[in-house]
Write a protein that holds these residues in place. Sequence first.
Motif, PDB file in Angstrom:
ATOM      1  N   LYS A 173     -15.139  12.569  92.861  1.00 56.87           N
ATOM      2  CA  LYS A 173     -16.063  11.372  92.626  1.00 56.87           C
ATOM      3  C   LYS A 173     -15.240   9.974  92.576  1.00 56.87           C
ATOM      4  CE  LYS A 173     -16.692  11.892  87.274  1.00 56.87           C
ATOM      5  NZ  LYS A 173     -15.300  13.312  87.125  1.00 56.87           N
ATOM      6  N   ASP A 174     -13.749  10.342  92.339  1.00 53.25           N
ATOM      7  CA  ASP A 174     -13.509   8.778  92.479  1.00 53.25           C
ATOM      8  C   ASP A 174     -12.347   8.694  93.878  1.00 53.25           C
ATOM      9  OD1 ASP A 174     -13.899   7.918  89.272  1.00 53.25           O
ATOM     10  OD2 ASP A 174     -12.762   9.856  89.075  1.00 53.25           O
ATOM     11  N   SER A 175     -12.829   9.356  94.680  1.00 55.16           N
ATOM     12  CA  SER A 175     -12.051   9.549  95.737  1.00 55.16           C
ATOM     13  C   SER A 175     -12.223   7.666  96.319  1.00 55.16           C
ATOM     14  CB  SER A 175     -12.014  10.598  96.973  1.00 55.16           C
ATOM     15  OG  SER A 175     -14.103  10.519  96.581  1.00 55.16           O
ATOM     16  N   ILE A 229     -27.031  19.410  90.706  1.00 48.83           N
ATOM     17  CA  ILE A 229     -26.078  20.865  90.399  1.00 48.83           C
ATOM     18  C   ILE A 229     -25.964  20.370  88.752  1.00 48.83           C
ATOM     19  CG2 ILE A 229     -24.172  22.173  90.614  1.00 48.83           C
ATOM     20  CD1 ILE A 229     -24.351  22.706  93.488  1.00 48.83           C
ATOM     21  N   THR A 230     -25.224  19.406  88.082  1.00 51.48           N
ATOM     22  CA  THR A 230     -24.299  20.119  86.816  1.00 51.48           C
ATOM     23  C   THR A 230     -25.777  19.208  85.663  1.00 51.48           C
ATOM     24  OG1 THR A 230     -22.766  17.810  87.639  1.00 51.48           O
ATOM     25  CG2 THR A 230     -23.362  17.207  85.627  1.00 51.48           C
ATOM     26  N   PRO A 231     -26.391  19.241  85.984  1.00 50.03           N
ATOM     27  CA  PRO A 231     -27.635  19.484  85.240  1.00 50.03           C
ATOM     28  C   PRO A 231     -28.247  21.176  84.629  1.00 50.03           C
ATOM     29  CG  PRO A 231     -28.426  17.685  86.426  1.00 50.03           C
ATOM     30  CD  PRO A 231     -27.638  18.057  87.152  1.00 50.03           C
ATOM     31  N   PHE A 232     -27.956  21.925  85.679  1.00 53.25           N
ATOM     32  CA  PHE A 232     -28.688  22.974  85.657  1.00 53.25           C
ATOM     33  C   PHE A 232     -27.383  23.399  84.936  1.00 53.25           C
ATOM     34  CE2 PHE A 232     -27.631  27.112  87.723  1.00 53.25           C
ATOM     35  CZ  PHE A 232     -28.669  27.915  87.706  1.00 53.25           C
ATOM     36  N   SER A 284     -21.307  31.188  90.566  1.00 53.64           N
ATOM     37  CA  SER A 284     -20.131  31.077  90.224  1.00 53.64           C
ATOM     38  C   SER A 284     -19.733  29.722  91.650  1.00 53.64           C
ATOM     39  CB  SER A 284     -19.703  31.440  90.928  1.00 53.64           C
ATOM     40  OG  SER A 284     -19.343  32.980  92.009  1.00 53.64           O
ATOM     41  N   VAL A 285     -20.886  29.742  93.113  1.00 51.46           N
ATOM     42  CA  VAL A 285     -20.954  28.846  94.026  1.00 51.46           C
ATOM     43  C   VAL A 285     -21.156  27.438  93.228  1.00 51.46           C
ATOM     44  CG1 VAL A 285     -22.167  27.859  95.849  1.00 51.46           C
ATOM     45  CG2 VAL A 285     -22.306  30.244  95.936  1.00 51.46           C
ATOM     46  N   TYR A 286     -22.178  27.315  92.490  1.00 50.34           N
ATOM     47  CA  TYR A 286     -22.442  26.001  92.084  1.00 50.34           C
ATOM     48  C   TYR A 286     -20.761  25.227  91.398  1.00 50.34           C
ATOM     49  CZ  TYR A 286     -27.521  27.168  92.860  1.00 50.34           C
ATOM     50  OH  TYR A 286     -28.649  27.498  92.957  1.00 50.34           O
ATOM     51  N   GLU A 287     -20.737  26.012  90.559  1.00 58.16           N
ATOM     52  CA  GLU A 287     -19.637  25.667  89.742  1.00 58.16           C
ATOM     53  C   GLU A 287     -18.619  25.210  90.950  1.00 58.16           C
ATOM     54  OE1 GLU A 287     -18.375  28.755  87.274  1.00 58.16           O
ATOM     55  OE2 GLU A 287     -19.578  27.818  85.524  1.00 58.16           O
ATOM     56  N   MET A 288     -18.437  26.429  91.841  1.00 63.99           N
ATOM     57  CA  MET A 288     -17.006  25.513  92.929  1.00 63.99           C
ATOM     58  C   MET A 288     -17.408  24.176  93.080  1.00 63.99           C
ATOM     59  SD  MET A 288     -17.464  28.692  94.708  1.00 63.99           S
ATOM     60  CE  MET A 288     -16.817  28.396  96.515  1.00 63.99           C
ATOM     61  N   TYR A 289     -19.162  23.772  93.298  1.00 68.26           N
ATOM     62  CA  TYR A 289     -19.225  22.029  93.897  1.00 68.26           C
ATOM     63  C   TYR A 289     -19.229  21.738  92.226  1.00 68.26           C
ATOM     64  CZ  TYR A 289     -21.318  23.902  98.539  1.00 68.26           C
ATOM     65  OH  TYR A 289     -21.188  24.556  99.350  1.00 68.26           O
ATOM     66  N   GLU A 290     -19.510  21.866  91.733  1.00 65.12           N
ATOM     67  CA  GLU A 290     -19.223  20.782  90.922  1.00 65.12           C
ATOM     68  C   GLU A 290     -17.525  20.374  90.475  1.00 65.12           C
ATOM     69  OE1 GLU A 290     -20.093  18.976  86.507  1.00 65.12           O
ATOM     70  OE2 GLU A 290     -21.349  19.643  88.736  1.00 65.12           O
ATOM     71  N   CYS A 323     -21.655  14.325  96.591  1.00 68.77           N
ATOM     72  CA  CYS A 323     -20.940  13.448  94.963  1.00 68.77           C
ATOM     73  C   CYS A 323     -22.468  13.469  93.893  1.00 68.77           C
ATOM     74  CB  CYS A 323     -20.118  13.298  94.297  1.00 68.77           C
ATOM     75  SG  CYS A 323     -18.357  13.692  94.656  1.00 68.77           S
ATOM     76  N   SER A 324     -22.843  12.462  94.146  1.00 62.23           N
ATOM     77  CA  SER A 324     -24.031  12.037  93.724  1.00 62.23           C
ATOM     78  C   SER A 324     -25.194  12.817  93.514  1.00 62.23           C
ATOM     79  CB  SER A 324     -24.470  10.851  93.727  1.00 62.23           C
ATOM     80  OG  SER A 324     -25.167  10.758  95.364  1.00 62.23           O
TER      81      SER A 324
END
Length: 194
Positions: free
Chosen positions: A41-43, A111-114, A28-34, A104-105
């Motif tokens: 990411k577009d900021s 994290i995203t691939p995981f 759930s922590v990873y999901e918070m970062y995601e 973000c990158s």
Amino acid sequence: SKHEEDVIRLQGADIDYMVNIPGFHPHSVYEMYENFKNGYKDSAKQLDNYDTSDEEFKYFIHKLKGASGNLRIQNVYKLAKRVENEGASKELVEALKKNIQEICSEIETKITPFLESQNNGMNKEDGNKLLENLIADIGSFRYIPKNKIDNLLKTLEDMIDKKKKEDITRLFEQRDFENLNILLESIQREIDAR
């Protein structure tokens, strides 16, 4: 700490602190970062478009400070705080953009691939079960409650494209079970082929 060995580390954030908060599971922590990544990411573009004296800009910085503070993304947090306190000099805003892009990158590569690999494993089986179930219901003309469709869409979230999701909803709302059945069977074949 409880998950020492397998915690995904990020350079720009204190994940160890986060996963050791009682009741916080690494997933759930990873999901918070995601979610942070998806939200910010577009900021860099957004920050270029704001007038720094604008209320909207101030609100954006305030929100960013809160989000990065909650997730212990220190550099972003400190810079957002400085922008709030000292005003938005060009240097500070540039540094902020650079740090947001870096975190973000990093989230995107680590994290995203995981999370995607986790979700696919889980959803493929669940998705197939729900699909089979629904196809059987349609085949035997059973009543299908809307939450069954919602549940299916949620489970298939990342596995089918937006158009197919819309088609499922539309066919269900039109009670066009014949075409819904055809669509569900083709989705099932598509998922099985992966």
